[in-house]
Scaffold this motif. Structure first.
Motif, PDB file in Angstrom:
ATOM      1  N   GLY A  16       0.767  -1.022   0.089  1.00 15.01           N
ATOM      2  CA  GLY A  16      -0.006  -0.062  -0.143  1.00 15.01           C
ATOM      3  C   GLY A  16       0.847   1.306   0.055  1.00 15.01           C
ATOM      4  O   GLY A  16       2.004   1.292   0.368  1.00 15.01           O
ATOM      5  N   TYR A  17       0.271   2.221  -0.427  1.00 17.57           N
ATOM      6  CA  TYR A  17       0.953   3.599  -0.410  1.00 17.57           C
ATOM      7  C   TYR A  17      -0.147   4.749   0.003  1.00 17.57           C
ATOM      8  O   TYR A  17      -1.376   4.275  -0.540  1.00 17.57           O
ATOM      9  CB  TYR A  17       1.524   3.902  -1.677  1.00 17.57           C
ATOM     10  CG  TYR A  17       1.972   5.503  -1.801  1.00 17.57           C
ATOM     11  CD1 TYR A  17       3.142   5.912  -1.321  1.00 17.57           C
ATOM     12  CD2 TYR A  17       1.089   6.642  -2.482  1.00 17.57           C
ATOM     13  CE1 TYR A  17       3.532   7.070  -1.398  1.00 17.57           C
ATOM     14  CE2 TYR A  17       1.330   7.918  -2.495  1.00 17.57           C
ATOM     15  CZ  TYR A  17       2.488   8.110  -1.869  1.00 17.57           C
ATOM     16  OH  TYR A  17       2.852   9.424  -1.643  1.00 17.57           O
ATOM     17  N   ALA A  18       0.091   5.492   0.829  1.00 14.32           N
ATOM     18  CA  ALA A  18      -1.019   6.581   1.191  1.00 14.32           C
ATOM     19  C   ALA A  18      -0.182   7.915   1.085  1.00 14.32           C
ATOM     20  O   ALA A  18       0.544   8.078   1.977  1.00 14.32           O
ATOM     21  CB  ALA A  18      -1.699   6.380   2.456  1.00 14.32           C
ATOM     22  N   GLY A  19      -0.452   8.974   0.367  1.00 18.78           N
ATOM     23  CA  GLY A  19      -0.036  10.276   0.445  1.00 18.78           C
ATOM     24  C   GLY A  19      -0.127  10.669  -0.795  1.00 18.78           C
ATOM     25  O   GLY A  19      -0.951  10.244  -1.931  1.00 18.78           O
ATOM     26  N   GLY A  20       0.481  12.026  -0.978  1.00 11.00           N
ATOM     27  CA  GLY A  20       0.218  12.671  -2.313  1.00 11.00           C
ATOM     28  C   GLY A  20       1.121  11.968  -3.715  1.00 11.00           C
ATOM     29  O   GLY A  20       2.168  11.093  -3.442  1.00 11.00           O
TER      30      GLY A  20
END
Length: 167
Positions: A16-20
């Protein structure tokens, strides 16, 4: 798996990746690392690394193009922004969170709230050595040199092959 975040079929490792979706966040490196992992793991019963991206930003179109160019479209899902109340369910639906930030002349990673949120949900983290990421992670994750897609791929491949280590 929490509602709304089903585990991708055939996935050996869900990253997963969470951010801009911004250049300094290094998502382009993460896509390259996923492609490299999938090539390395392709002989293992078709199980692959999949990537679920939460966030928005100016690089989305370029990242989608890169995903197509790398041939990993079936393994990558762009979810856009999700409500903060859904983030715990997102974290619980992934096997590892990747934080591939890279230092820029006018920016470096600071505290990184997603690191703390993922750790609170029991999710291991692979993070670059940009800014404060190593200090926030401590021994709760794996650190790789920022900007090094091959090193990130090695970390993901290692975690894909060792579920015990992830837990």
């Amino acid at each position: 798996t929490p509602d709304g975040f089903p585990r991708p079929a055939g996935a050996r490792l869900v990253v997963g990746y969470a951010g801009g979706l911004l250049p300094e966040k290094g998502v382009d490196l993460l896509l390259q690392a996923v492609a490299t992992c999938n090539q390395a793991l392709s002989g293992s019963k078709g199980q692959v690394v999949t990537l679920v991206l939460v966030g928005a930003g100016q690089e989305r179109a370029a990242l989608e193009t890169q995903t197509h160019r790398l041939g990993i479209e079936p393994q990558v899902r762009f979810l856009g922004r999700i409500p903060s109340t859904d983030m715990p369910a997102f974290y619980r639906s992934i096997d590892v969170l990747a934080v591939p930030s890279r230092t820029m002349p006018n920016w470096k990673e600071q505290f990184g709230r997603v690191l703390i949120e993922a750790m609170a949900c029991g999710v291991p983290i692979v993070g670059s050595d940009s800014g404060e990421i190593p200090n926030v992670l401590g021994d709760a994750g794996v650190i790789f040199p920022e900007g090094d897609a091959a090193a990130l791929a090695d970390c993901l491949e290692f975690l894909a092959q060792d579920p015990e280590l992830r837990s």
